[in-house]
Scaffold this active site. Structure first.
Site, PDB file in Angstrom:
ATOM      1  N   LYS A 226      -1.940  -1.629  -3.600  1.00 36.06           N
ATOM      2  CA  LYS A 226      -3.004  -0.370  -3.843  1.00 36.06           C
ATOM      3  C   LYS A 226      -2.631   0.603  -4.026  1.00 36.06           C
ATOM      4  CE  LYS A 226      -6.033   1.586  -0.572  1.00 36.06           C
ATOM      5  NZ  LYS A 226      -6.348   2.161   1.084  1.00 36.06           N
TER       6      LYS A 226
ATOM      7  N   LYS B 202       0.938  -1.237   0.057  1.00 33.52           N
ATOM      8  CA  LYS B 202      -0.063   0.031  -0.491  1.00 33.52           C
ATOM      9  C   LYS B 202       1.163   1.171  -0.472  1.00 33.52           C
ATOM     10  CE  LYS B 202      -3.731   2.333   2.540  1.00 33.52           C
ATOM     11  NZ  LYS B 202      -4.916   2.606   3.488  1.00 33.52           N
TER      12      LYS B 202
HETATM   13  C1  PBG Z   1      -6.984   4.130   5.881  1.00 28.09           C
HETATM   14  C2  PBG Z   1      -7.724   3.882   4.400  1.00 28.09           C
HETATM   15  C3  PBG Z   1      -7.400   4.143   3.106  1.00 28.09           C
HETATM   16  C4  PBG Z   1      -8.232   3.813   1.728  1.00 28.09           C
HETATM   17  C5  PBG Z   1      -8.475   2.918   2.382  1.00 28.09           C
HETATM   18  N1  PBG Z   1      -8.674   2.283   3.714  1.00 28.09           N
HETATM   19  C6  PBG Z   1      -7.006   5.573   3.611  1.00 28.09           C
HETATM   20  C7  PBG Z   1      -5.384   6.004   3.384  1.00 28.09           C
HETATM   21  O1  PBG Z   1      -4.277   5.262   3.548  1.00 28.09           O
HETATM   22  O2  PBG Z   1      -5.491   7.432   3.488  1.00 28.09           O
HETATM   23  C8  PBG Z   1      -8.430   4.216   0.968  1.00 28.09           C
HETATM   24  C9  PBG Z   1      -9.598   3.984  -0.199  1.00 28.09           C
HETATM   25  C10 PBG Z   1      -9.422   4.841  -1.058  1.00 28.09           C
HETATM   26  O3  PBG Z   1      -8.648   5.516  -0.515  1.00 28.09           O
HETATM   27  O4  PBG Z   1     -10.712   4.677  -1.956  1.00 28.09           O
HETATM   28  N2  PBG Z   1      -7.807   3.057   6.780  1.00 28.09           N
END
Ligand code: PBG
Length: 326
Positions: free
Chosen positions: A249, A197
């Site tokens: 991601k 991620k």
């Molecule tokens: C953190 C989380 C995020 C997303 C999913 N889980 C935000 C981040 O990491 O800042 C983002 C998902 C998206 O942008 O659609 N709990």
């Protein structure tokens, strides 16, 4: 001109020929719908930067889940927005807290007909918006956060989640969650690791979706966009800790990473087409600059072709409806 033995265009002549020759095709079963529920709402609340996506009430969330079942969608990923936040995100552990209650409600609504996934992360629950608790040095305290994730995981499994999605990028999170689940007797609750991620500008609309309080960024715990090898290391660590599935991601700007992971992973690979990817296509389509349905379909097909077995996308139900028509 001579007659080459192979002329790719022969296989593009008619829709039926293209359909037959397609190397990849989309199915509803591989799609996962991310959904937001907000505590205390009486009406669903539109998210300005994600046209068509809302913060749900209990009722509209249940409706969205049963609609997903009818359309053959594979799963739903739940995110909760609590009414009250604090430095430790304590509302995340309350069995009647917004997310745990939503899991229970959705499970009661759809049973085992939809794979119910839930976000194991503190950013929606903390008043500073970070994915973990802060140490005195101002950094997110990795190991103190792990203790809370372990409790969150058990609470969500108790509520009836089939799959837990730890999205906070703490080192060791998969291992402590697996252990906590085993200790609590939740041996069949699976874990999807947000393994690779990246710290991404494309999360912008999600921050609005969850009313994030974050100031600054997550670059000390999410991956650096410059790095490719590191993704393999992250995936290997999560596999060693017991991940049942791994995720890359965002998707669109990281299709090379997705391909790398797809080639080495012995477990199913997911990709998350995130909020900013959704917002860009919606914005361009709203301006008449691109054909919305064609662009959405192509974007998800690209993610599948890069190697994802499953795709989290805010278009999951709509796309599933199109696939049924086709
Ligand atoms: C953190 C989380 C995020 C997303 C999913 N889980 C935000 C981040 O990491 O800042 C983002 C998902 C998206 O942008 O659609 N709990």
């Amino acid at each position: 001109m001579s007659f080459p033995n192979h002329r790719p265009r022969r296989l593009r002549t008619t829709p039926a020929m293209r359909r037959l020759a397609a190397e990849n095709r989309l199915t509803a079963a591989e799609l996962i719908l991310p959904a937001f529920i907000r505590e205390g709402l009486s009406e669903p609340n539109p998210i300005g930067s994600m046209p068509g996506v809302v913060q749900h009430t209990t009722d509209t969330l249940k409706r969205a889940a049963s609609e997903a079942v009818e359309l053959g969608v594979g799963g739903i990923m739940l995110f909760g927005i609590p009414a009250r936040r604090d430095a430790e995100g304590t509302a995340s552990l309350d069995p009647d807290g917004v997310l745990n209650k939503a899991i229970r409600d959705v499970r009661a609504e759809v049973g085992d007909d939809l794979v119910i996934m839930s976000d194991v992360c503190l950013d929606e629950f903390t008043d500073h918006g970070h994915c973990g608790v802060l140490g005195r040095d101002g950094y997110v305290d990795n190991d103190a956060t792990l203790d809370i994730y372990a409790k969150m995981a058990v609470a969500q499994a108790d509520a009836g989640a089939h799959v837990l999605g730890p999205s906070g990028m703490m080192d060791g999170q998969i291992g402590v969650i697996r252990q906590a689940l085993e200790d609590a007797g939740h041996v069949n609750t699976a874990v999807i690791a947000y393994a690779a991620k990246y710290a991404s500008a494309f999360y912008g609309p999600f921050r609005e979706a969850v009313d994030s309080q974050l100031k600054g960024d997550r670059r000390t715990y999410q991956m650096d966009a410059a790095n490719r090898r590191e993704a393999i290391q992250e995936v290997e660590l999560d596999l060693a800790e017991g991940a049942d599935m791994v995720m890359v991601k965002p998707a669109m700007s990281y299709l090379d990473i997705l391909r790398d992971v797809a080639e080495m992973s012995p477990v199913p690979v997911a990709a998350y087409q995130i909020s900013g990817e959704y917002a860009m296509i919606e914005a361009a389509a709203a301006n008449g600059w691109i054909d919305r349905r064609a662009a959405v379909t192509e974007s998800v097909l690209g993610i599948r072709r890069a190697g994802a077995n499953m795709v989290l996308t805010y278009w999951a139900s709509e796309l599933a409806g199109w696939l049924r028509e086709a």
